[in-house]
Every structure is written in structure tokens, then in C-alpha cells.
Design a protein around this motif. Structure first.
Motif, PDB file in Angstrom:
ATOM      1  N   GLY A  80       0.823  -1.208   0.000  1.00  0.00           N
ATOM      2  CA  GLY A  80       0.000   0.000   0.000  1.00  0.00           C
ATOM      3  C   GLY A  80       0.853   1.252   0.000  1.00  0.00           C
ATOM      4  N   TYR A  81       1.892   1.232   0.844  1.00  0.00           N
ATOM      5  CA  TYR A  81       2.814   2.369   0.902  1.00  0.00           C
ATOM      6  C   TYR A  81       3.515   2.566  -0.432  1.00  0.00           C
ATOM      7  CZ  TYR A  81       6.909   5.127   2.240  1.00  0.00           C
ATOM      8  OH  TYR A  81       7.889   6.085   2.306  1.00  0.00           O
ATOM      9  N   ALA A  82       4.024   1.468  -1.025  1.00  0.00           N
ATOM     10  CA  ALA A  82       4.785   1.566  -2.272  1.00  0.00           C
ATOM     11  C   ALA A  82       3.922   2.072  -3.421  1.00  0.00           C
ATOM     12  CB  ALA A  82       5.368   0.196  -2.622  1.00  0.00           C
ATOM     13  N   LEU A  83       2.704   1.554  -3.542  1.00  0.00           N
ATOM     14  CA  LEU A  83       1.852   1.914  -4.677  1.00  0.00           C
ATOM     15  C   LEU A  83       1.377   3.362  -4.605  1.00  0.00           C
ATOM     16  CD1 LEU A  83      -0.228  -1.374  -5.046  1.00  0.00           C
ATOM     17  CD2 LEU A  83       1.634  -0.570  -6.496  1.00  0.00           C
ATOM     18  N   ILE A  84       0.952   3.795  -3.412  1.00  0.00           N
ATOM     19  CA  ILE A  84       0.477   5.184  -3.316  1.00  0.00           C
ATOM     20  C   ILE A  84       1.656   6.162  -3.375  1.00  0.00           C
ATOM     21  CG2 ILE A  84      -0.722   6.858  -1.865  1.00  0.00           C
ATOM     22  CD1 ILE A  84      -2.613   4.797  -1.010  1.00  0.00           C
ATOM     23  N   LYS A  85       2.797   5.753  -2.826  1.00  0.00           N
ATOM     24  CA  LYS A  85       3.982   6.608  -2.924  1.00  0.00           C
ATOM     25  C   LYS A  85       4.366   6.802  -4.389  1.00  0.00           C
ATOM     26  CE  LYS A  85       7.083   8.772  -0.370  1.00  0.00           C
ATOM     27  NZ  LYS A  85       6.693   9.814   0.600  1.00  0.00           N
ATOM     28  N   SER A  86       4.288   5.720  -5.175  1.00  0.00           N
ATOM     29  CA  SER A  86       4.577   5.821  -6.609  1.00  0.00           C
ATOM     30  C   SER A  86       3.534   6.682  -7.309  1.00  0.00           C
ATOM     31  CB  SER A  86       4.594   4.423  -7.238  1.00  0.00           C
ATOM     32  OG  SER A  86       5.563   3.603  -6.621  1.00  0.00           O
ATOM     33  N   TRP A  87       2.284   6.506  -6.912  1.00  0.00           N
ATOM     34  CA  TRP A  87       1.176   7.291  -7.500  1.00  0.00           C
ATOM     35  C   TRP A  87       1.409   8.785  -7.268  1.00  0.00           C
ATOM     36  CZ3 TRP A  87      -4.296   5.080  -7.999  1.00  0.00           C
ATOM     37  CH2 TRP A  87      -5.199   6.038  -8.482  1.00  0.00           C
ATOM     38  N   THR A  88       1.722   9.147  -6.018  1.00  0.00           N
ATOM     39  CA  THR A  88       1.919  10.567  -5.689  1.00  0.00           C
ATOM     40  C   THR A  88       3.168  11.131  -6.360  1.00  0.00           C
ATOM     41  OG1 THR A  88       3.033   9.903  -3.627  1.00  0.00           O
ATOM     42  CG2 THR A  88       0.692  10.433  -3.489  1.00  0.00           C
ATOM     43  N   ALA A  89       4.212  10.296  -6.505  1.00  0.00           N
ATOM     44  CA  ALA A  89       5.439  10.760  -7.163  1.00  0.00           C
ATOM     45  C   ALA A  89       5.175  11.087  -8.631  1.00  0.00           C
ATOM     46  CB  ALA A  89       6.529   9.696  -7.042  1.00  0.00           C
ATOM     47  N   ILE A  90       4.426  10.207  -9.303  1.00  0.00           N
ATOM     48  CA  ILE A  90       4.088  10.451 -10.709  1.00  0.00           C
ATOM     49  C   ILE A  90       3.175  11.670 -10.842  1.00  0.00           C
ATOM     50  CG2 ILE A  90       2.876   9.494 -12.707  1.00  0.00           C
ATOM     51  CD1 ILE A  90       3.796   6.708 -11.731  1.00  0.00           C
ATOM     52  N   SER A  91       2.189  11.766  -9.932  1.00  0.00           N
ATOM     53  CA  SER A  91       1.266  12.908  -9.974  1.00  0.00           C
ATOM     54  C   SER A  91       1.991  14.225  -9.751  1.00  0.00           C
ATOM     55  CB  SER A  91       0.176  12.726  -8.906  1.00  0.00           C
ATOM     56  OG  SER A  91      -0.584  11.563  -9.147  1.00  0.00           O
ATOM     57  N   GLU A  92       2.985  14.201  -8.847  1.00  0.00           N
ATOM     58  CA  GLU A  92       3.736  15.420  -8.557  1.00  0.00           C
ATOM     59  C   GLU A  92       4.565  15.858  -9.769  1.00  0.00           C
ATOM     60  OE1 GLU A  92       6.384  17.199  -4.861  1.00  0.00           O
ATOM     61  OE2 GLU A  92       6.354  15.034  -5.230  1.00  0.00           O
ATOM     62  N   LYS A  93       5.159  14.883 -10.462  1.00  0.00           N
ATOM     63  CA  LYS A  93       5.954  15.213 -11.651  1.00  0.00           C
ATOM     64  C   LYS A  93       5.082  15.779 -12.769  1.00  0.00           C
ATOM     65  CE  LYS A  93       9.787  11.983 -10.994  1.00  0.00           C
ATOM     66  NZ  LYS A  93      10.503  10.786 -11.532  1.00  0.00           N
ATOM     67  N   CYS A  94       3.833  15.278 -12.827  1.00  0.00           N
ATOM     68  CA  CYS A  94       2.901  15.750 -13.863  1.00  0.00           C
ATOM     69  C   CYS A  94       2.144  17.003 -13.438  1.00  0.00           C
ATOM     70  CB  CYS A  94       1.908  14.648 -14.212  1.00  0.00           C
ATOM     71  SG  CYS A  94       2.661  13.167 -14.915  1.00  0.00           S
ATOM     72  N   GLY A  95       2.361  17.437 -12.209  1.00  0.00           N
ATOM     73  CA  GLY A  95       1.702  18.639 -11.713  1.00  0.00           C
ATOM     74  C   GLY A  95       0.259  18.430 -11.290  1.00  0.00           C
ATOM     75  N   PHE A  96      -0.128  17.172 -11.004  1.00  0.00           N
ATOM     76  CA  PHE A  96      -1.517  16.880 -10.639  1.00  0.00           C
ATOM     77  C   PHE A  96      -1.698  16.568  -9.151  1.00  0.00           C
ATOM     78  CE2 PHE A  96      -1.588  15.210 -15.168  1.00  0.00           C
ATOM     79  CZ  PHE A  96      -2.138  16.384 -15.671  1.00  0.00           C
ATOM     80  N   LEU A  97      -0.627  16.630  -8.377  1.00  0.00           N
ATOM     81  CA  LEU A  97      -0.726  16.245  -6.972  1.00  0.00           C
ATOM     82  C   LEU A  97      -1.481  17.314  -6.186  1.00  0.00           C
ATOM     83  CD1 LEU A  97       0.068  14.178  -4.800  1.00  0.00           C
ATOM     84  CD2 LEU A  97       2.130  15.536  -4.376  1.00  0.00           C
ATOM     85  N   LYS A  98      -2.627  16.923  -5.635  1.00  0.00           N
ATOM     86  CA  LYS A  98      -3.446  17.844  -4.848  1.00  0.00           C
ATOM     87  C   LYS A  98      -3.340  17.585  -3.353  1.00  0.00           C
ATOM     88  CE  LYS A  98      -6.888  18.481  -8.514  1.00  0.00           C
ATOM     89  NZ  LYS A  98      -8.340  18.355  -8.870  1.00  0.00           N
ATOM     90  N   GLN A  99      -3.010  16.365  -2.978  1.00  0.00           N
ATOM     91  CA  GLN A  99      -2.967  16.002  -1.564  1.00  0.00           C
ATOM     92  C   GLN A  99      -1.793  15.070  -1.315  1.00  0.00           C
ATOM     93  OE1 GLN A  99      -6.662  14.484   0.026  1.00  0.00           O
ATOM     94  NE2 GLN A  99      -5.632  13.396   1.692  1.00  0.00           N
TER      95      GLN A  99
END
Length: 678
Positions: A80-99
Motif C-alpha cells: 500500500g505504501y509503495a503503490l500510493i507513494k509511486s502514484w503521488t510521485a508520478i502525480s507530482e511530476k505531472c503537476g496533478f498532486l493535490k494532496q
């Protein structure tokens, strides 16, 4: 079934205190705690669903092979930690990270996944539901009548699980403040899970978690590849590495061999040493000593011409002696836990006022967030009554043998047992859900009687009782985890509901794939599902008494029933009065010893190999072993178990492995050569 607690230690021995977790709370003092709705994010739900698929496959395969299920909480937390951490990392690089990713969101994922895989355990697809099928009924001989057999169907199984699995969530909600705040129950698994999640979200913990995730994925890939390689050599029954006669052909015939299972090597690395040794002792005692001695009485104690699967022959001794040990062990722990609960409850009530003043600043902060988002008691009571009424109306249409008043009685008793189980779990980490289920089988099957379908009635009532008692204790464990990670109780409750819904949908689907692709329930097959026949055997005891047992089986069963109780009494006396050497740690567990009585010792040998690997690793580097062994073991279990789905799809498509690797004696090989030469 044997199910490990989340801490991975032997039940009752791991009691991390709140103080241990509170030492980390200082690291989060400047971190904002999100609103409960923001803890239930879309990405958390999506990741939970994906992991629920994975963990349901794992638990289903373990249920259908030996029924020994280790703690998978570490794997759930890490993935769970690995998958969401990867999700947020990709979102942050794409400029979509809101939370940002928080420990509260991690707790939601953990809760949801464990709730879903918990349904795979309590659903009975490998025990009481499978025990209703024609396959298991044919092995049991007695009680094989139309009103005591039910053809398994994906539709009614899924409907039944949705009916009974949510009721338990509402039984314990009104008592959450009393359990967590007033009496400060430990809930070792919930505390250990919170400790794990809190450590992931500190800088040092995040670095170690990354290495643990790498180990998990690496060993998952290796075990998946090994399982795939083994498949190519299994073109027929008794082929491949799983049939390797490690200790010779005679030992192989007595179920003593190493079957190269990465799953059970991993399980052995997670389970305590004494659990694995108990399994091996049980295998030696039964298949090495008892069964050969009883088979020598063939023609005297039982008819010589009976099929191997008949409960009136040698199979009857294997099943009913194992059942007697399980019932003895279960009865002792039910009585012991009820007594401990009453005594502890009285003591806690007397001292609760004095303990209120002992709260430190960390506990006050936790209490603030724990009380912030309340679940109204009216919702809990109304939910329980509404769902109970729905079950009373609908379940008799699925099981006509179980009348509305049987279900009403079960739902009147269940809240009391749910409280006792949840309270006892808070003290010792023991969940006795399966034991309450076995008692329900005996009570309701004897109440209904054989002619009116008592076997099915008993097995169906087991599902009612297990679902309520199991989900109640699991939810309280989650409330404890939420309390220590500052997660909202409301978020915990909804994530438990989501996880339960996922489990009710995914578990039957996964089981159905295995059921259609393989010979599930065949004692000589890859998926013997031992608890299907055992649970049906308990129901037969309820409706027929002891008349169905072969000669001298009753005397042996009574002896092992008493022995199980005596062993547990000795363990508890040593636990209480002998504290210097802790000799109770070296006494085998009757419940674990009983499992190989039916299956043999092959999986116990695998698990002991896992223990040996862990032992050598700890000798070399104890700190590293404790940090990474659970991740390595979880990876081995995940990869090997996941191969079950491609294997099932290949089987359904009619694609068979190309090679059969089989082992013969020299004499048999000579005869084969002669036959082929002619």
C-alpha cells in the motif's frame, strides 16, 4: 483454520505498548491531520481494490491447500505504501498532486485490504460452504442425502456473503470508546500495524520501507518464476517437483517429502518456530506412528474393501481425531477467554477512574482525534437490527433447512460472543471466531436433526456466527490502529465497509476460478481443502452423535480431546507460574498438531525449512533479519500464490503442461522399460 495475528508473533506474546508508538508521535507534531473524507481518497480505494485481488488469491490458495494462513499485514502495509507513494510521485511530476500521502491514508488502505482478505478467511469457501458440496458429501458417506447437500453456485454464495458479512461491523461500534479509551486494551496486532505505518512515514522509516518493498518485489518475482517453471513438469497427477520423494519412496507414500513450495517456506519464515515444529510433530505422530498402526487393523477395526476416502475407514480416524483435537483446543480457549474477559472486565471497571489521570500529551492528542468524528450509536444499533432482520427473511430462502427462528437465536447470541471475542482479542490477540463457528455447527445441526437437513443448517449457522464474531474483533483492531495513527474512526469504519464489500465480491470469484479449474476437495489433489471435510464431520457429529465413527475411533478421539485440553492447561500454568525459562514456549500447540493428521507432514517440512532459513539469518544478522524477513517471506508467498491464477486460466483453456516428471522405484522402472521394450 489457523490464522496468524498481524504482529507475526505467537498470539499473546507480542504486546507493544502505547508508549512505544507514542515515542514516534513527536515526529508528526507539525503534520496536519486531514479531514476524514480526505483520508478516504480515490487513490486509496483504487489501490485497496487492486491489493484485495492479490490478497484474496493468496488467502484462497492457502485455504484450499493446508488452511495455515500467516499474517499478511506487513505485505499489505508495504505494498500500500509503495503503490500510493509511486502514484503521488508520478502525480507530482505531472503537476496533478493535490494532496500529499499521509499515514492516515496508508491506514485506510491497510484496513480495507485486511478487511477484504478477512472475508476470504471467514467466508467458508474452503470450509463450511465447501462442506455443503457434493464432492465433500461423497467423501463423508453418512448424511449424503438431498436435503444435506447443496450444489455450489457463484450467485447464492455471493448473495449469502453480502447478507451476513456486514452485521458484525455494527455490533461493536458502540463499545469502541470503552475498549480503546476507558480500558486501554492493547490489541497487539492493531498496535503493531500502527507502529509499522507510523515508521513508514518518518524519514528513516521511509528509507527502510523502500528497501523492504524492493525485497518484497524481488522475491515475489523469483517465486512466481519458480512456480511457472514447476508447472511445465506437471502434465498429470503426482508429477513434478511437488512429488519429489526427498526421503525415499516409502517416506513419500506416508506424506513425508519436501515439495519445493515457496509459499510454505515463506509461511514458515513468518510463523513462530513452535508453530512449525508443532506441525511437524503432528505429522510424525499421525502419519509416522498412528496411521500405520491403525491400517494394520484393517479388516478388524474397519472393513478392508472401503474406498480410501470413506469416513468409515482410515479416513475416519484421520478426520475425527483431528476434529477432536481442534474441538478440545477450541473449547479450552473459549472457556479460558470468557473467564479472562469477565475477570479483566471487572478489574478494568474498578480501576478505570484512576487511569484517566495517567494520560500523557500524546494520548490526549490521540483521544481528541478519536472522539472527533463519531459514529452515532443509533446508526450502529439500527444497522445491526436492520441487517439482522434482512438475514432472518432472506437466508431461509437460500437454506430452507435453517428456519427464521434459528437465525433469530443466532443473532441474539452473537453480540455477546462478539464482545467477548473483541475484548479477548484486545487482551491476547487471540481471535476465536472459528471456534465459535464450530460450536454453532454442533448446536444448530443437532437442533435441526439429520432428516430435516441438520448438516446444512449447522454449516450455514457457522457462517452467521463466524462472520459476526470475526468482523467485530477485526474492526476493533482497526480502531486501535486508527487511534495510534490519528486516523478518523469514521474513516476506519467506512474503509472496513468498503473492504468487506470488496471481499464479498472478490472472494467468491477467486474461489470459483479455482473450483472450476482444479479438483478442489480431492484429498489426493493439489487443492485438498482439508477443512471442508472436517467442518462437515463436525456437523455429522451434531446430527448423528458418535454412531458414525469407526471402531475404537471414539476412544481415540476422546483421548486426544482430553490431551488437547491438558496440554493447554499445562501451557497456561507454566505461563503464569514459571517465568524464568518460559518453558511454555517449547510445548507444541494441539491445534497446529491436528492439521497434519489429515494432510500429512509435507507442508510442515517446507515450513520448517523456512524456520531454518530465518534461524540462520538471525544468527548472521539479527537486526537485518527482523527488518527484512517479513518482506522476503511475503514476497515468496505473493509470487507463488499469484501463479495460481494463470495456472487456473490455462487449465480452463484446456492447455496442459508438456512434461510429466514422475519418480519410480528401481523395480517399477524395470517393469516399465520391459513393457516399453515389448
Amino acid at each position: 483454520m489457523v490464522r496468524r495475528n498481524a504482529s507475526g508473533e505467537e498470539c499473546g506474546d507480542d504486546h507493544r505498548s502505547d508508549q512505544t508508538a507514542s515515542m514516534q508521535e513527536e515526529a508528526f507534531k507539525n503534520t496536519e491531520v486531514p479531514h476524514w473524507r480526505n483520508q478516504l481518497t480515490f487513490r486509496a480505494i483504487a489501490v485497496s481494490f487492486g491489493l484485495s485481488l492479490v490478497f484474496n488469491v493468496i488467502v484462497c490458495k492457502l485455504n484450499l491447500t493446508t488452511g495455515v494462513i500467516p499474517s499478511l499485514n506487513v505485505a499489505a502495509g508495504l505494498l500500500g505504501y509503495a503503490l500510493i507513494k509511486s502514484w503521488t510521485a508520478i502525480s507530482e511530476k505531472c503537476g496533478f498532486l493535490k494532496q500529499p500521502f499521509t499515514r492516515q491514508e496508508n491506514t485506510v488502505v491497510q484496513t480495507c485490504v485486511v478487511a477484504s482478505s478477512g472475508i476470504a478467511f471467514s467466508s467458508g469457501t474452503a470450509s463450511y460452504l465447501l462442506g455443503m458440496s457434493k464432492t465433500i458429501a461423497a467423501q463423508a458417506d453418512a448424511g449424503n442425502t438431498p436435503n444435506n447437500v447443496k450444489a455450489l453456485s457463484l450467485g447464492w454464495i455471493m448473495g449469502y456473503l453480502f447478507l451476513v458479512s456486514f452485521v458484525g461491523l455494527f455490533t461493536i461500534v458502540p463499545l469502541r470508546k470503552m475498549m480503546i479509551l476507558k480500558y486501554k486494551l492493547t490489541y497487539p496486532s492493531g498496535t503493531a500495524t500502527a507502529y509499522l505505518i507510523n515508521s513508514f512515514h518518518t524519514p528513516k522509516g521511509a528509507k527502510q520501507a523502500k528497501k523492504q518493498v524492493h525485497s518484497l518485489f524481488k522475491w515475489s518475482g523469483a517465486s512466481f518464476a519458480w512456480a511457472c517453471f514447476q508447472w511445465f513438469w506437471t502434465a498429470a497427477d503426482n508429477c513434478g517437483f511437488t512429488s519429489f520423494p526427498t526421503f525415499g519412496l516409502k517416506a513419500y507414500a506416508k506424506k513425508f517429502y519436501f515439495d519445493f513450495s515457496a509459499t510454505y517456506i515463506g509461511v514458515g519464515m513468518i510463523c513462530p518456530y513452535m508453530v512449525n515444529i508443532s506441525l511437524l510433530i503432528g505429522g510424525i505422530l499421525s502419519w509416522g506412528i498412528m496411521w500405520p498402526a491403525i491400517e494394520a487393523k484393517k479388516g478388524d477395526w474397519y472393513k478392508a474393501d472401503l474406498p480410501a476416502s470413506s469416513l468409515h475407514g482410515i479416513q475416519g480416524y484421520r478426520v475425527f481425531i483431528a476434529i477432536s483435537m481442534m474441538l478440545g483446543d477450541g473449547l479450552f480457549h473459549v472457556v479460558y477467554m470468557l473467564t479472562s474477559t469477565i475477570i479483566s472486565f471487572a478489574k478494568k471497571q474498578a480501576s478505570s477512574e484512576a487511569s484517566e489521570a495517567d494520560d500523557n500529551l500524546d494520548q490526549q492528542r490521540r483521544k481528541e482525534y478519536f472522539l472527533k468524528d463519531q459514529i452515532p450509536n443509533a446508526v450502529a444499533v439500527g444497522g445491526y437490527l436492520g441487517l439482522a432482520l434482512l438475514s432472518i427473511i432472506v437466508v431461509p430462502h437460500i437454506f430452507p433447512q435453517l428456519k427464521w427462528y434459528h437465525i433469530a437465536v443466532a443473532y441474539l447470541i452473537a453480540p455477546v460472543l462478539a464482545f467477548c471475542n473483541a475484548y479477548g482479542c484486545g487482551l491476547s490477540d487471540w481471535s476465536l471466531a472459528s471456534n465459535y463457528g464450530k460450536l454453532a455447527i454442533l448446536i444448530f445441526s443437532s437442533w435441526v436433526g439429520l432428516n430435516d437437513g441438520g448438516v446444512l443448517a449447522g454449516l450455514a449457522s457457522c457462517g452467521l456466527m463466524m462472520s459476526i464474531v470475526s468482523t467485530a474483533s477485526d474492526l476493533m483492531q482497526d480502531f486501535k490502529t486508527g487511534y495510534l495513527t490519528l486516523s478518523s474512526p469514521r474513516a476506519m469504519f467506512f474503509s472496513q465497509i468498503l473492504g468487506t464489500a470488496m471481499g464479498c465480491f472478490i472472494t467468491p470469484l477467486v474461489f470459483w476460478i479455482f473450483y472450476k479449474a482444479f479438483s478442489v476437495g480431492d484429498p489426493e489433489g493439489s487443492y485438498p481443502a482439508p477443512y471442508g471435510l472436517m467442518y462437515r464431520g463436525i456437523a455429522l457429529l451434531g446430527v448423528e452423535g458418535f454412531s458414525s465413527l469407526p471402531k475404537n475411533c471414539l476412544n481415540l478421539a476422546i483421548g486426544f480431546f482430553i490431551a488437547a485440553i491438558v496440554i493447554n492447561i499445562i501451557v497456561e500454568l507454566l505461563r503464569k507460574f514459571e517465568t524464568k525459562y518460559r518453558l511454555y514456549r517449547f510445548i507444541p500447540s494441539p491445534m497446529c498438531m491436528a492439521i497434519p493428521f489429515y494432510l500429512g507432514a509435507y507442508f510442515a517440512i517446507d515450513m520448517c525449512v523456512g524456520s531454518l532459513i530465518l534461524f540462520i539469518w538471525e544468527l548472521k544478522d539479527k537486526k537485518e533479519a527482523r527488518a527484512y524477513a517479513p518482506a522476503v517471506a511475503s514476497g515468496m508467498i505473493c509470487g507463488d500464490s499469484l501463479w495460481g491464477i494463470p495456472a487456473a486460466i490455462l487449465a480452463l483453456a484446456g492447455l496442459k503442461p508438456p512434461v510429466c516428471m514422475r519418480f519410480l522405484s528401481a523395480a517399477a522402472n524395470a517393469r516399465v522399460d520391459k513393457l516399453l521394450g515389448s
